[in-house]
Design a protein around this motif. Structure first.
Motif, PDB file in Angstrom:
ATOM      1  N   GLN A   1      -3.814 -21.425 -55.446  1.00  0.00           N
ATOM      2  CA  GLN A   1      -4.293 -21.094 -54.099  1.00  0.00           C
ATOM      3  C   GLN A   1      -5.055 -19.721 -53.726  1.00  0.00           C
ATOM      4  O   GLN A   1      -5.307 -18.526 -54.433  1.00  0.00           O
ATOM      5  N   LYS A   2      -5.469 -20.016 -52.742  1.00  0.00           N
ATOM      6  CA  LYS A   2      -6.998 -18.942 -52.135  1.00  0.00           C
ATOM      7  C   LYS A   2      -6.200 -17.519 -51.735  1.00  0.00           C
ATOM      8  O   LYS A   2      -6.985 -16.282 -52.507  1.00  0.00           O
ATOM      9  N   ALA A   3      -5.516 -17.412 -51.727  1.00  0.00           N
ATOM     10  CA  ALA A   3      -3.726 -16.270 -51.279  1.00  0.00           C
ATOM     11  C   ALA A   3      -3.784 -15.995 -52.126  1.00  0.00           C
ATOM     12  O   ALA A   3      -3.478 -14.737 -51.983  1.00  0.00           O
ATOM     13  N   HIS A   4      -3.783 -16.366 -53.464  1.00  0.00           N
ATOM     14  CA  HIS A   4      -2.773 -16.004 -54.941  1.00  0.00           C
ATOM     15  C   HIS A   4      -4.256 -15.330 -54.884  1.00  0.00           C
ATOM     16  O   HIS A   4      -4.377 -14.170 -56.086  1.00  0.00           O
ATOM     17  N   ILE A   5      -5.180 -15.353 -54.901  1.00  0.00           N
ATOM     18  CA  ILE A   5      -6.329 -14.528 -55.695  1.00  0.00           C
ATOM     19  C   ILE A   5      -6.906 -13.920 -54.542  1.00  0.00           C
ATOM     20  O   ILE A   5      -6.578 -12.345 -54.927  1.00  0.00           O
ATOM     21  N   MET A   6      -6.622 -13.616 -53.419  1.00  0.00           N
ATOM     22  CA  MET A   6      -6.488 -12.433 -52.659  1.00  0.00           C
ATOM     23  C   MET A   6      -5.592 -11.358 -52.622  1.00  0.00           C
ATOM     24  O   MET A   6      -5.959 -10.427 -51.730  1.00  0.00           O
ATOM     25  N   ARG A   7      -4.662 -11.865 -53.228  1.00  0.00           N
ATOM     26  CA  ARG A   7      -3.821 -10.432 -53.587  1.00  0.00           C
ATOM     27  C   ARG A   7      -3.821  -9.273 -54.056  1.00  0.00           C
ATOM     28  O   ARG A   7      -3.358  -8.297 -54.147  1.00  0.00           O
TER      29      ARG A   7
END
Length: 124
Positions: A96-102
Motif C-alpha cells: 500500500q502507499k503507506a508501505h512505500i512512504m515508510r
C-alpha cells in the motif's frame, strides 16, 4: 595446530547462498539497483506518492549506500534476496502507499532528547 585445522574446515564447509565470489555478488547488487532504478517512475505513478522520481532515486541510492560496508558474501546475498522481494511486491502492487512512504520516515528530523530542546519545541 588442531584449532587452526578446525577453523579451516569450518570455513570451508560454509556454503554460499547465491554468489560464489565477491565479483558475482557485486554483479547481483548492480543488477538489483538497475532494476529498482528502472521501476521507480512506474512505482511513483502507480502508488501516486507525493515524491518526485528524482527524490525516489536519491532515496534508492541512500538505501544502497547504507549497506556499502558489508563484506560478507552471504550477507550481501541475503540483502539482494530481500531487495528482490521488495521490488516484486512494489511492482505487483502488493504493497500500500503507506508501505512505500515508510522509506522516508527514517530521514525525518529526530525528536529532541534533552530537556531544553523538548521545552523549546513544545513537547512534554
Amino acid at each position: 595446530m588442531a584449532s587452526r585445522e578446525a577453523v579451516r574446515r569450518t570455513v570451508q564447509s560454509v556454503r554460499p547462498i547465491l554468489s560464489v565470489d565477491r565479483e558475482e555478488a557485486r554483479k547481483r547488487v548492480l543488477n538489483l539497483y538497475k532494476a529498482w532504478y528502472r521501476q521507480i517512475p512506474y512505482i511513483v505513478m502507480d502508488y501516486d506518492i507525493p515524491k518526485s522520481v528524482e527524490q525516489c532515486r536519491e532515496k534508492l541510492r541512500e538505501e544502497f549506500l547504507k549497506h556499502k560496508n558489508v563484506t560478507d558474501i552471504r550477507v550481501i546475498d541475503m540483502l539482494v534476496i530481500k531487495g528482490q522481494m521488495e521490488l516484486k511486491e512494489s511492482v505487483e502492487i502488493w504493497k500500500q502507499k503507506a508501505h512505500i512512504m515508510r522509506y522516508w520516515k527514517e530521514t525525518q528530523e529526530p525528536k529532541p532528547t534533552d530537556f531544553l530542546s523538548k521545552f523549546l519545541s513544545g513537547q512534554n
